[in-house]
Design a protein around this motif. Sequence first.
Motif, PDB file in Angstrom:
ATOM      1  N   GLY A 152       0.660  -1.168  -0.089  1.00 23.23           N
ATOM      2  CA  GLY A 152      -0.033  -0.068   0.019  1.00 23.23           C
ATOM      3  C   GLY A 152       0.818   1.282  -0.117  1.00 23.23           C
ATOM      4  N   LYS A 153       2.225   1.155  -0.265  1.00 22.54           N
ATOM      5  CA  LYS A 153       2.989   2.494  -0.281  1.00 22.54           C
ATOM      6  C   LYS A 153       3.255   2.882  -1.670  1.00 22.54           C
ATOM      7  N   PRO A 154       2.824   4.238  -2.008  1.00 19.96           N
ATOM      8  CA  PRO A 154       3.360   4.984  -3.151  1.00 19.96           C
ATOM      9  C   PRO A 154       4.689   5.239  -3.429  1.00 19.96           C
ATOM     10  N   VAL A 155       5.142   4.705  -4.626  1.00 20.55           N
ATOM     11  CA  VAL A 155       6.531   4.642  -5.024  1.00 20.55           C
ATOM     12  C   VAL A 155       7.090   5.682  -5.971  1.00 20.55           C
ATOM     13  N   VAL A 156       8.163   6.292  -5.780  1.00 24.68           N
ATOM     14  CA  VAL A 156       8.806   7.158  -6.709  1.00 24.68           C
ATOM     15  C   VAL A 156       9.867   6.430  -7.391  1.00 24.68           C
ATOM     16  N   ALA A 157      10.019   6.398  -8.620  1.00 24.45           N
ATOM     17  CA  ALA A 157      11.012   5.627  -9.468  1.00 24.45           C
ATOM     18  C   ALA A 157      11.225   6.510 -10.799  1.00 24.45           C
ATOM     19  N   PHE A 158      12.456   6.164 -11.286  1.00 28.26           N
ATOM     20  CA  PHE A 158      12.987   6.681 -12.817  1.00 28.26           C
ATOM     21  C   PHE A 158      12.114   5.934 -13.543  1.00 28.26           C
ATOM     22  N   ARG A 159      11.700   6.626 -14.545  1.00 28.64           N
ATOM     23  CA  ARG A 159      10.907   6.071 -15.801  1.00 28.64           C
ATOM     24  C   ARG A 159      12.041   5.378 -16.674  1.00 28.64           C
ATOM     25  N   THR A 160      12.437   4.368 -15.991  1.00 24.81           N
ATOM     26  CA  THR A 160      13.271   3.515 -17.113  1.00 24.81           C
ATOM     27  C   THR A 160      12.943   2.144 -16.728  1.00 24.81           C
ATOM     28  N   GLY A 161      13.811   1.085 -17.619  1.00 24.97           N
ATOM     29  CA  GLY A 161      13.620  -0.224 -17.577  1.00 24.97           C
ATOM     30  C   GLY A 161      12.075  -0.694 -17.187  1.00 24.97           C
ATOM     31  N   GLY A 162      11.761  -1.738 -16.563  1.00 24.51           N
ATOM     32  CA  GLY A 162      10.516  -2.068 -16.501  1.00 24.51           C
ATOM     33  C   GLY A 162       9.599  -1.436 -15.504  1.00 24.51           C
ATOM     34  N   ASN A 163      10.164  -0.219 -15.027  1.00 25.85           N
ATOM     35  CA  ASN A 163       9.323   0.444 -13.901  1.00 25.85           C
ATOM     36  C   ASN A 163       8.164   1.115 -14.681  1.00 25.85           C
ATOM     37  N   PRO A 164       7.913   1.602 -15.723  1.00 28.94           N
ATOM     38  CA  PRO A 164       6.757   2.054 -16.246  1.00 28.94           C
ATOM     39  C   PRO A 164       5.932   0.861 -16.471  1.00 28.94           C
ATOM     40  N   GLU A 165       6.126  -0.281 -16.417  1.00 32.26           N
ATOM     41  CA  GLU A 165       5.144  -1.377 -16.390  1.00 32.26           C
ATOM     42  C   GLU A 165       4.637  -1.653 -15.145  1.00 32.26           C
ATOM     43  N   LEU A 166       5.248  -1.357 -13.863  1.00 31.49           N
ATOM     44  CA  LEU A 166       4.749  -1.511 -12.837  1.00 31.49           C
ATOM     45  C   LEU A 166       3.951  -0.464 -12.043  1.00 31.49           C
ATOM     46  N   ILE A 167       4.445   0.766 -12.451  1.00 36.41           N
ATOM     47  CA  ILE A 167       3.898   2.069 -11.758  1.00 36.41           C
ATOM     48  C   ILE A 167       3.108   2.751 -12.725  1.00 36.41           C
TER      49      ILE A 167
END
Length: 190
Positions: A152-167
Amino acid sequence: SYTIAERFKCKGKIPTKVQVIWNGVDLEKFKPEKPDKNLLKRYDLEEKRVVGLVSNLGKRKMPEYLLNATPYILERCDNVVFLIIGGEFGEEDKGRKEELEKKAEDLGIKEKVIFTGFLSDVSQIIRTFDVGVSVTEKEACSRAIIEMMASGKPVVAFRTGGNPELIEDGISGILVKFGDIIGFASAVCE
């Protein structure tokens, strides 16, 4: 992730025999629950906002990006503490913890950053987070991101790799252009 599947492209297409199977997590273990009061006391997190990173300390994982963003976050947000969960993974990472602790000291943020080392069960510590972060540039399918979101935690990440598929940007977290430390800090405060 589809980012990894792209590596197998042949004649402009991903072969049909290549199937994407995302990492999974145990939803009985990783779920939104109140943090353990003993953990809050152990790390002196009571009444504080917690920004958490779950990662080994290797150079490839780039925990320096969180340290570099920390002074900007502290300028905008009060009463914040940063948890870095993980340790040195292999021989090539020997001395990384000391290197990162020295960087925190040089940045004047040493008192705000807690290096926990490896923990056998991160599900409990993730519950102490207000915001989870991921700073790796080339992450295929981050289990840490999935575990934080399942908790239930919001996540801040870079728009790289598989991150846009998850967030889902703006829904389950915020994606920031890789290397934009000011934008990353702003997203954490947001």
